[in-house]
Design a protein around this motif. Structure first.
Motif, PDB file in Angstrom:
ATOM      1  N   THR A 233      36.687   6.367  32.341  1.00  0.00           N
ATOM      2  CA  THR A 233      36.310   5.640  33.558  1.00  0.00           C
ATOM      3  C   THR A 233      35.956   4.190  33.289  1.00  0.00           C
ATOM      4  O   THR A 233      35.788   3.419  34.242  1.00  0.00           O
ATOM      5  CB  THR A 233      35.102   6.330  34.218  1.00  0.00           C
ATOM      6  OG1 THR A 233      33.976   6.309  33.319  1.00  0.00           O
ATOM      7  CG2 THR A 233      35.428   7.779  34.557  1.00  0.00           C
ATOM      8  N   LYS A 238      41.041   1.764  31.125  1.00  0.00           N
ATOM      9  CA  LYS A 238      42.005   1.354  32.153  1.00  0.00           C
ATOM     10  C   LYS A 238      42.923   0.260  31.634  1.00  0.00           C
ATOM     11  O   LYS A 238      44.124   0.251  31.938  1.00  0.00           O
ATOM     12  CB  LYS A 238      41.258   0.887  33.401  1.00  0.00           C
ATOM     13  CG  LYS A 238      40.451   1.996  34.081  1.00  0.00           C
ATOM     14  CD  LYS A 238      39.754   1.486  35.332  1.00  0.00           C
ATOM     15  CE  LYS A 238      38.969   2.603  36.003  1.00  0.00           C
ATOM     16  NZ  LYS A 238      38.267   2.119  37.226  1.00  0.00           N
ATOM     17  N   SER A 267      43.075   7.747  33.042  1.00  0.00           N
ATOM     18  CA  SER A 267      42.563   6.730  33.967  1.00  0.00           C
ATOM     19  C   SER A 267      43.380   6.723  35.253  1.00  0.00           C
ATOM     20  O   SER A 267      42.820   6.622  36.352  1.00  0.00           O
ATOM     21  CB  SER A 267      42.602   5.353  33.301  1.00  0.00           C
ATOM     22  OG  SER A 267      41.795   5.322  32.148  1.00  0.00           O
ATOM     23  N   ASP A 271      42.095   7.593  39.036  1.00  0.00           N
ATOM     24  CA  ASP A 271      42.355   6.679  40.154  1.00  0.00           C
ATOM     25  C   ASP A 271      43.110   7.389  41.281  1.00  0.00           C
ATOM     26  O   ASP A 271      42.843   7.158  42.465  1.00  0.00           O
ATOM     27  CB  ASP A 271      43.148   5.465  39.673  1.00  0.00           C
ATOM     28  CG  ASP A 271      42.321   4.556  38.769  1.00  0.00           C
ATOM     29  OD1 ASP A 271      41.074   4.668  38.804  1.00  0.00           O
ATOM     30  OD2 ASP A 271      42.909   3.747  38.024  1.00  0.00           O
TER      31      ASP A 271
END
Length: 560
Positions: A233, A238, A267, A271
């Protein structure tokens, strides 16, 4: 089996220092041409041994060398060829130190000792070779080093590990010939056999390759950054995912005729899940006006919809307030808020239809507002209470399941249903009794100014001009309803006209007369599903049930 999967990480754990899978590439051949092929012939054989003399004895280093520089996995040798080459090499080595007569005596001992080495060698039956002209195979083999270079250059503070066929390392097998000493030099003999990495491709092809060999899995694992575990996270995770996605995009641009690359990342999955939750919230918000308009059409009064809006707001606020400390105590699924919103809208609107519909019906029969509220609570209120309690218990039973995801959803839904029932049987009567003239007006679907606070109401003139008559008229609506009158009103409510206009009473009477045929029909209707449908149901565990179907991350994960 037969398709690339995350089980590759667990299966190959003996050969790779693998942490839980976080990023992965799916490489797919453009024209379904296999990236490589398997052949039952070895592509490399044992070379001349390197002998090292030490205090512990003689160590013989056995290496494989191939005849081509384009070997896959630094070469490959089958188990049969490997054992034959070892036997031949050791015999040739011993002949340098013993006489022919001694060699005859050692042959039986050597065969027995080498037979113990066979279980240590993997069951290698085929070796990889290039496909076609080799261009596809060569570009596919170079993809993993390219990923390693990009990750090392972009994120040097992180520890990266790639799991793929191209990264399988060679393995060394050490074997001592016990009770076997050369009297000529009085030393023990130890074999150090290095098996080339290409020999293991056949063992892991089902974990990293599709059955047709035209799809390949490459796992890109980042375990730590700056000495700490990488959180999917966080921004670093990311950024790594986006760098891998850019690399896949460049690969697709530069090699459109060879293969395509797609990235699956933890990631991206998170999302996608969060995007799906937001989309669900937006859909629930967009359907609320439509549901309220339908409710207004059923009640033929827009003012009564205000009671439902207040109930929805009170139900959601109280349910979230109760779930907050629960979420601090147990893990709650990220989709629980969406379920709570949907449950709140459904139950609040449904219960409002019960109560407000009965309230409207009693007003239409000529009863004052306070009597209409009492009758609504005594009839429809009982239905709301029983229905809500039943639904609450059903959701609460989800706590008995050993899956925490389902249990947390059950808690959230049960709390929401409870708050919806409380709001319906408390707030709704309070609002109706607080503004009886406002909510009791049906003129022009409640769009007139009748009953509004801003409209002055004319007081009736006192009878005979006395103030006593005026006070009696003013006090008349404030007189409470006697219990006996309320009880009698339950039996005298005129519903005959409504019942005669509806088809459902007739349908109910027909169903009761034909109870047995209807029961047999329902059993016959359910039997095919119970016999063929139920055994075909499958359970789904993982992230896929939480991810939106139209997301690119979902499609890549399904392909993997």
């Amino acid at each position: 089996a037969g398709t690339p999967s995350y089980e590759a990480a667990a299966t190959a754990q003996h050969y790779f220092p693998i942490q839980p899978l976080k990023n992965a590439f799916l490489l797919t051949s453009a024209d379904q041409t296999p990236f490589f092929r398997f052949n039952d012939s070895s592509t490399s054989r044992l070379a001349e041994p390197e002998v090292t003399f030490g205090k512990q004895g003689i160590v013989v280093h056995l290496l494989c060398k191939g005849g081509s520089k384009h070997l896959l996995g630094d070469g490959c040798i089958t188990k049969t060829d490997l054992l034959d080459d070892v036997n031949t090499t050791i015999r040739g080595l011993l002949q340098k130190y013993v006489t022919p007569d001694q060699m005859k005596k050692l042959s039986e001992i050597l065969n027995e000792q080498l037979s113990r080495m066979a279980p240590l060698v993997p069951e290698i039956t085929e070796c990889p070779i290039m496909s076609g002209n080799g261009q596809l195979t060569q570009r596919w083999a170079n993809f993993v080093p390219e990923v390693q270079q990009v990750l090392a250059a972009k994120f040097p503070m992180c520890t990266h590990t790639l799991a793929s066929l191209q990264n399988i390392p060679s393995q060394t097998v050490n074997f001592s010939l016990s009770n076997f000493s050369l009297k000529a030099i009085n030393m023990n003999l130890t074999l150090e056999l290095t098996i080339p990495s290409g020999s293991f491709w056949t063992l892991f092809k089902h974990q990293f390759m599709a059955d047709s060999l035209d799809a390949s899995l490459v796992a890109a694992l980042t375990s730590t950054c700056d000495g700490s575990q990488l959180d999917p996270t966080k921004e670093t995770a990311k950024n790594i995912a986006h760098v891998l996605q850019d690399l896949a995009g460049r690969t697709n641009v530069h090699n459109p005729a060879l293969f395509t690359a797609r990235v699956s990342s933890q990631s991206f999955m998170l999302d996608a899940i969060q995007g799906g939750i937001s989309q669900t919230m937006d859909l629930s918000s967009m359907t609320l006006p439509v549901a309220l308009l339908i409710l207004a059409g059923m009640l033929r009064n827009l003012r009564l919809v205000l009671c439902t809006i207040v109930n929805v707001a009170a139900c959601l606020a109280s349910a979230i307030l109760i779930m907050y400390p629960i979420a601090m105590w147990m893990s709650v699924a990220s989709v629980a808020p969406s379920l709570m919103v949907a449950t709140s809208l459904a139950m609040s609107i449904d219960y409002s239809l019960f109560l407000l519909g009965r309230f409207q019906q009693e007003l239409a029969s000529g009863r004052p507002a306070d009597e209409a509220v009492v009758i609504s609570l005594a009839t429809s209120g009982k239905i709301v209470l029983v229905s809500g309690t039943t639904l609450l218990l059903c959701f609460a039973m989800m706590l008995c399941l050993p899956v925490q995801l389902i249990a947390s959803l059950g808690v959230g839904a049960a709390v929401t249903v409870c708050m919806a029932v409380v709001a319906a049987i408390t707030l709704t009567p309070v609002m109706l009794l607080t503004c009886p003239r406002f909510f009791g007006s049906n003129k022009h679907w409640g769009l007139s100014n009748e009953g509004c606070c801003c409209v002055c109401r004319r007081r009736p003139r006192p009878v005979g001009g006395s103030h006593q008559g005026m006070e009696e008229v003013a006090r008349a609506p404030e007189q409470p309803l006697a219990p006996d009158d309320a009880a009698r009103s339950l039996h005298t409510t005129s519903v005959a006209g409504v019942a005669n206009q509806s088809c459902w009473p007739r349908f109910g009477r027909v169903t009761q007369r034909l109870a047995l045929p209807v029961l047999l029909f329902l059993i016959a209707l359910a039997t095919p599903f119970a016999a063929f449908g139920l055994p075909a149901l499958q359970h789904s565990v993982g992230l896929l049930p939480l991810m939106p179907t139209d997301s690119q991350a979902t499609q890549t994960l399904v392909a993997l």
